[in-house]
Design a protein around this motif. Structure first.
Motif, mmCIF file in Angstrom:
data_model
loop_
_atom_site.group_PDB
_atom_site.id
_atom_site.type_symbol
_atom_site.label_atom_id
_atom_site.label_comp_id
_atom_site.label_asym_id
_atom_site.label_seq_id
_atom_site.Cartn_x
_atom_site.Cartn_y
_atom_site.Cartn_z
ATOM 1 N N SER A 234 0.800 -1.232 0.000
ATOM 2 C CA SER A 234 0.000 0.000 0.000
ATOM 3 C C SER A 234 0.831 1.280 0.000
ATOM 4 O O SER A 234 0.265 2.377 0.011
ATOM 5 N N VAL A 235 2.151 1.166 -0.039
ATOM 6 C CA VAL A 235 2.989 2.342 0.132
ATOM 7 C C VAL A 235 3.194 3.134 -1.152
ATOM 8 O O VAL A 235 3.680 4.276 -1.115
ATOM 9 N N PHE A 236 2.820 2.576 -2.296
ATOM 10 C CA PHE A 236 3.172 3.192 -3.584
ATOM 11 C C PHE A 236 2.728 4.644 -3.696
ATOM 12 O O PHE A 236 3.531 5.540 -3.979
ATOM 13 N N MET A 237 1.437 4.930 -3.480
ATOM 14 C CA MET A 237 0.923 6.288 -3.689
ATOM 15 C C MET A 237 1.561 7.285 -2.728
ATOM 16 O O MET A 237 1.985 8.373 -3.133
ATOM 17 N N ALA A 238 1.654 6.912 -1.453
ATOM 18 C CA ALA A 238 2.261 7.817 -0.474
ATOM 19 C C ALA A 238 3.725 8.075 -0.803
ATOM 20 O O ALA A 238 4.227 9.198 -0.683
ATOM 21 N N SER A 239 4.415 7.031 -1.262
ATOM 22 C CA SER A 239 5.829 7.171 -1.599
ATOM 23 C C SER A 239 6.012 8.087 -2.809
ATOM 24 O O SER A 239 6.875 8.976 -2.807
ATOM 25 N N ILE A 240 5.208 7.886 -3.841
ATOM 26 C CA ILE A 240 5.341 8.699 -5.052
ATOM 27 C C ILE A 240 5.094 10.174 -4.758
ATOM 28 O O ILE A 240 5.849 11.059 -5.194
ATOM 29 N N TRP A 241 4.049 10.474 -4.002
ATOM 30 C CA TRP A 241 3.753 11.878 -3.705
ATOM 31 C C TRP A 241 4.793 12.493 -2.776
ATOM 32 O O TRP A 241 5.014 13.698 -2.801
ATOM 33 N N THR A 242 5.458 11.648 -1.999
ATOM 34 C CA THR A 242 6.560 12.140 -1.173
ATOM 35 C C THR A 242 7.722 12.614 -2.045
ATOM 36 O O THR A 242 8.420 13.567 -1.699
ATOM 37 N N TYR A 243 7.916 11.985 -3.206
ATOM 38 C CA TYR A 243 8.988 12.379 -4.117
ATOM 39 C C TYR A 243 8.538 13.483 -5.074
ATOM 40 O O TYR A 243 9.343 14.303 -5.513
ATOM 41 N N ILE A 244 7.256 13.486 -5.441
ATOM 42 C CA ILE A 244 6.759 14.516 -6.359
ATOM 43 C C ILE A 244 6.823 15.898 -5.716
ATOM 44 O O ILE A 244 7.244 16.882 -6.344
ATOM 45 N N GLU A 245 6.418 15.984 -4.462
ATOM 46 C CA GLU A 245 6.306 17.287 -3.791
ATOM 47 C C GLU A 245 7.610 18.095 -3.811
ATOM 48 O O GLU A 245 7.615 19.255 -4.263
ATOM 49 N N PRO A 246 8.759 17.561 -3.361
ATOM 50 C CA PRO A 246 9.975 18.384 -3.356
ATOM 51 C C PRO A 246 10.505 18.711 -4.745
ATOM 52 O O PRO A 246 11.093 19.781 -4.943
ATOM 53 N N THR A 247 10.327 17.805 -5.728
ATOM 54 C CA THR A 247 10.808 18.120 -7.072
ATOM 55 C C THR A 247 10.016 19.275 -7.679
ATOM 56 O O THR A 247 10.600 20.173 -8.315
ATOM 57 N N VAL A 248 8.708 19.269 -7.484
ATOM 58 C CA VAL A 248 7.891 20.382 -7.973
ATOM 59 C C VAL A 248 8.249 21.668 -7.230
ATOM 60 O O VAL A 248 8.283 22.754 -7.821
ATOM 61 N N ALA A 249 8.556 21.558 -5.948
ATOM 62 C CA ALA A 249 8.953 22.738 -5.169
ATOM 63 C C ALA A 249 10.264 23.329 -5.691
ATOM 64 O O ALA A 249 10.426 24.552 -5.741
ATOM 65 N N ILE A 250 11.214 22.476 -6.097
ATOM 66 C CA ILE A 250 12.476 22.976 -6.650
ATOM 67 C C ILE A 250 12.232 23.725 -7.961
ATOM 68 O O ILE A 250 12.767 24.816 -8.182
ATOM 69 N N VAL A 251 11.416 23.147 -8.833
ATOM 70 C CA VAL A 251 11.089 23.819 -10.097
ATOM 71 C C VAL A 251 10.403 25.147 -9.823
ATOM 72 O O VAL A 251 10.697 26.176 -10.448
ATOM 73 N N SER A 252 9.486 25.156 -8.870
ATOM 74 C CA SER A 252 8.782 26.382 -8.498
ATOM 75 C C SER A 252 9.740 27.442 -7.967
ATOM 76 O O SER A 252 9.589 28.629 -8.255
ATOM 77 N N ALA A 253 10.755 27.017 -7.212
ATOM 78 C CA ALA A 253 11.728 27.962 -6.661
ATOM 79 C C ALA A 253 12.636 28.542 -7.734
ATOM 80 O O ALA A 253 13.204 29.628 -7.556
ATOM 81 N N CYS A 254 12.780 27.842 -8.863
ATOM 82 C CA CYS A 254 13.681 28.290 -9.935
ATOM 83 C C CYS A 254 12.980 29.140 -10.988
ATOM 84 O O CYS A 254 13.610 30.007 -11.604
ATOM 85 N N LEU A 255 11.710 28.899 -11.216
ATOM 86 C CA LEU A 255 11.029 29.526 -12.346
ATOM 87 C C LEU A 255 11.045 31.051 -12.338
ATOM 88 O O LEU A 255 11.200 31.661 -13.394
ATOM 89 N N PRO A 256 10.889 31.734 -11.180
ATOM 90 C CA PRO A 256 10.908 33.203 -11.225
ATOM 91 C C PRO A 256 12.200 33.784 -11.787
ATOM 92 O O PRO A 256 12.189 34.885 -12.335
ATOM 93 N N PHE A 257 13.315 33.050 -11.685
ATOM 94 C CA PHE A 257 14.588 33.558 -12.178
ATOM 95 C C PHE A 257 14.717 33.424 -13.686
ATOM 96 O O PHE A 257 15.592 34.028 -14.288
ATOM 97 N N PHE A 258 13.838 32.636 -14.300
ATOM 98 C CA PHE A 258 13.938 32.426 -15.739
ATOM 99 C C PHE A 258 13.457 33.630 -16.533
ATOM 100 O O PHE A 258 13.768 33.760 -17.712
ATOM 101 N N SER A 259 12.676 34.518 -15.923
ATOM 102 C CA SER A 259 12.198 35.701 -16.642
ATOM 103 C C SER A 259 13.368 36.538 -17.123
ATOM 104 O O SER A 259 13.372 37.053 -18.240
ATOM 105 N N LYS A 260 14.420 36.648 -16.293
ATOM 106 C CA LYS A 260 15.609 37.398 -16.686
ATOM 107 C C LYS A 260 16.282 36.737 -17.877
ATOM 108 O O LYS A 260 16.692 37.413 -18.823
ATOM 109 N N PHE A 261 16.357 35.403 -17.874
ATOM 110 C CA PHE A 261 17.021 34.675 -18.956
ATOM 111 C C PHE A 261 16.286 34.889 -20.269
ATOM 112 O O PHE A 261 16.893 35.225 -21.287
ATOM 113 N N PHE A 262 14.949 34.721 -20.260
ATOM 114 C CA PHE A 262 14.199 34.808 -21.495
ATOM 115 C C PHE A 262 14.056 36.248 -21.996
ATOM 116 O O PHE A 262 14.041 36.486 -23.199
ATOM 117 N N THR A 263 13.956 37.211 -21.088
ATOM 118 C CA THR A 263 13.887 38.599 -21.546
ATOM 119 C C THR A 263 15.206 39.025 -22.172
ATOM 120 O O THR A 263 15.228 39.785 -23.139
#
Length: 341
Positions: A234-263
């Motif tokens: 039964s651990v599959f879903m809980a385990s996957i979301w445990t890994y999804i959450e921090p990876t999405v948080a890292i992408v979210s923390a990086c995206l605001p800096f990309f505006s400078k790159f693309f502009t």
């Protein structure tokens, strides 16, 4: 993969894809901020990359050696021990990872919005909450059983806390802090004067930030689906979301800096276009823009025909160059020549 369940295979693929995407985004952010601009938030983000790859290794071990997705009754004693070890170590890693990411994001907000006194106070309060959450959760997870090795050797004499209740409480408090962190930029963002392209990327970054908060909410919900009598199955879903959450948080923390790159990319494309258009012709005159001068050349051609013979004469070419002297004054240069075609 031999001996790995379908859930285990899916978990490995999902985790490594997400980890790679997060790493690429972080690398782009570091490249943008490399020239003397790296701060404490960037160093914490770099540390989180180390943790997230360790998490990916832990997920692989859980799938390969811990029997993820297989009924617990079918696991050997060694597999059960690996199963509990790969519950314990990733719990520590996840708590440390999410706490570090919260502090990294808040430090970024402090640098961007720290000139606003009320926002700065709010950020400091949230930093205190995040640090307190990190220390308290980390302490409880490390010492959840006494002695500690009872975590992966359940038959050892001693005792343990109600882990499922603790994970539920941790998940709920985690996503509440995440939503509070997401609210930090809402007021300042309305007061910023930005170009449309920057607004698009900033809006995208906050949209993805909300996705990170949603993933922590979903993780809190799926924690309750773990069956303590058949944890490997039964651990599959809980385990996957445990890994999804921090990876999405890292992408979210990086995206605001990309505006400078693309502009900057858009600006460079525009500059190149203007450079290519620096030479053009109008009404028989050529205009050229060069470093520090503008040159205009005018050519007049007279055609005539005498006794069946066609003649073309190019009259005086008159050239005017406008340049600057070392003392900043303009200087005109002219010359002329005659040619016969």
């Amino acid at each position: 993969m031999t001996g790995v369940s379908k859930d285990g295979e899916n978990a490995i693929i999902i985790v490594y894809v997400l980890t790679t995407v997060a790493t690429i985004c972080a690398a782009m952010r570091f490249k943008i901020r490399w020239h003397g601009q790296l701060g404490a938030d960037d160093y914490l983000l770099a540390f989180s990359l180390v943790l997230i790859w360790l998490q990916a290794v832990g997920n692989t071990l859980l799938a390969v050696k811990g029997g993820m997705g297989r009924p617990m009754a079918t696991l050997s004693e060694g597999e059960i021990e690996w199963l509990f070890k790969m519950f314990y170590a990733p719990e520590i890693g996840y708590t440390l990872l999410t706490g570090v990411l919260k502090l990294s994001i808040l430090l970024s907000y402090k640098r961007i919005f720290g000139h606003m006194r009320k926002i700065l106070v709010y950020i400091h309060v949230l930093m205190g909450l995040a640090a307190g959450w990190l220390v308290s959760c980390l302490f409880v997870i490390i010492f959840q059983c006494w002695p500690i090795h009872k975590v992966w050797k359940p038959l050892t004499p001693g005792g343990c806390i109600d882990l499922l209740a603790f994970l539920w409480a941790t998940s709920v408090s985690n996503f509440i802090i995440d939503w509070l962190i997401l609210s930090v930029p809402l007021i300042p963002i309305w007061k910023l004067q930005m170009t449309p392209i920057k607004k698009v990327f900033v809006a995208g970054s906050f949209a993805l930030g909300s996705i990170a908060c949603i993933t922590s909410t979903v993780r809190a919900a799926v924690t309750g689906t773990i069956d303590v009598t058949d944890m490997s199955k039964s651990v599959f879903m809980a385990s996957i979301w445990t890994y999804i959450e921090p990876t999405v948080a890292i992408v979210s923390a990086c995206l605001p800096f990309f505006s400078k790159f693309f502009t900057e990319k858009v600006r460079n494309i525009g500059t190149k276009g203007r450079s290519m258009g620096n030479k053009y012709s109008k009404n028989g005159s050529d205009f050229e823009k060069g470093e520090g001068h503008i040159t205009k050349k005018t050519t007049t051609t007279v055609s005539g025909e005498s006794r069946g013979v066609r003649n073309q004469h190019e009259l005086v070419n008159y050239s005017v160059r406008v340049g600057a002297t070392p003392d900043g004054h303009l200087r005109l240069h002219s010359d002329s020549s005659t040619s016969l075609v």
